[in-house]
Motif scaffolding. Sequence first.
Motif, PDB file in Angstrom:
ATOM      1  N   ILE A 290      61.840  -3.395 -77.349  1.00 32.83           N
ATOM      2  CA  ILE A 290      62.979  -2.947 -76.550  1.00 32.83           C
ATOM      3  C   ILE A 290      62.619  -2.921 -75.065  1.00 32.83           C
ATOM      4  O   ILE A 290      63.400  -3.347 -74.215  1.00 32.83           O
ATOM      5  CB  ILE A 290      63.473  -1.567 -77.027  1.00 32.83           C
ATOM      6  N   TYR A 291      61.405  -2.437 -74.742  1.00 31.27           N
ATOM      7  CA  TYR A 291      60.947  -2.401 -73.360  1.00 31.27           C
ATOM      8  C   TYR A 291      60.864  -3.819 -72.794  1.00 31.27           C
ATOM      9  O   TYR A 291      61.312  -4.078 -71.677  1.00 31.27           O
ATOM     10  CB  TYR A 291      59.582  -1.715 -73.270  1.00 31.27           C
ATOM     11  N   GLY A 292      60.307  -4.730 -73.590  1.00 29.89           N
ATOM     12  CA  GLY A 292      60.185  -6.118 -73.126  1.00 29.89           C
ATOM     13  C   GLY A 292      61.524  -6.784 -72.891  1.00 29.89           C
ATOM     14  O   GLY A 292      61.696  -7.537 -71.929  1.00 29.89           O
ATOM     15  N   ILE A 293      62.489  -6.495 -73.757  1.00 35.87           N
ATOM     16  CA  ILE A 293      63.823  -7.078 -73.596  1.00 35.87           C
ATOM     17  C   ILE A 293      64.536  -6.517 -72.378  1.00 35.87           C
ATOM     18  O   ILE A 293      65.166  -7.233 -71.612  1.00 35.87           O
ATOM     19  CB  ILE A 293      64.664  -6.856 -74.877  1.00 35.87           C
ATOM     20  N   SER A 294      64.393  -5.208 -72.160  1.00 36.86           N
ATOM     21  CA  SER A 294      65.121  -4.566 -71.059  1.00 36.86           C
ATOM     22  C   SER A 294      64.455  -4.767 -69.697  1.00 36.86           C
ATOM     23  O   SER A 294      65.097  -4.513 -68.670  1.00 36.86           O
ATOM     24  CB  SER A 294      65.289  -3.076 -71.328  1.00 36.86           C
ATOM     25  N   HIS A 295      63.212  -5.226 -69.655  1.00 38.91           N
ATOM     26  CA  HIS A 295      62.519  -5.416 -68.376  1.00 38.91           C
ATOM     27  C   HIS A 295      62.163  -6.871 -68.108  1.00 38.91           C
ATOM     28  O   HIS A 295      61.179  -7.166 -67.448  1.00 38.91           O
ATOM     29  CB  HIS A 295      61.249  -4.554 -68.334  1.00 38.91           C
ATOM     30  N   ARG A 296      62.969  -7.766 -68.595  1.00 33.75           N
ATOM     31  CA  ARG A 296      62.739  -9.184 -68.318  1.00 33.75           C
ATOM     32  C   ARG A 296      63.115  -9.483 -66.875  1.00 33.75           C
ATOM     33  O   ARG A 296      64.071  -8.951 -66.338  1.00 33.75           O
ATOM     34  CB  ARG A 296      63.585 -10.063 -69.229  1.00 33.75           C
ATOM     35  N   SER A 297      62.370 -10.384 -66.300  1.00 32.26           N
ATOM     36  CA  SER A 297      62.640 -10.777 -64.886  1.00 32.26           C
ATOM     37  C   SER A 297      63.474 -12.022 -64.833  1.00 32.26           C
ATOM     38  O   SER A 297      63.382 -12.906 -65.587  1.00 32.26           O
ATOM     39  CB  SER A 297      61.337 -11.045 -64.167  1.00 32.26           C
TER      40      SER A 297
END
Length: 70
Positions: A63-70
Amino acid sequence: MSREKIWITIASLWAASIIYFIVYANSTAMQSAINASHGLSLLHGVMDLVLILGGFALIARLIYGISHRS
């Protein structure tokens, strides 16, 4: 230790716990051994924690990786 190695270790332990519980569910001899031994019961509890907490950590990381994509 790099962050990636930590996540690989968490994922590996989590996968090992899944394999452990598949074997446990299909082996009456293993179930009997765990019920009869205090040490194996503790190992079973640790594997349970690894399964639950590892799964939670991996889902949170996803979830963190999905929400903090650049």
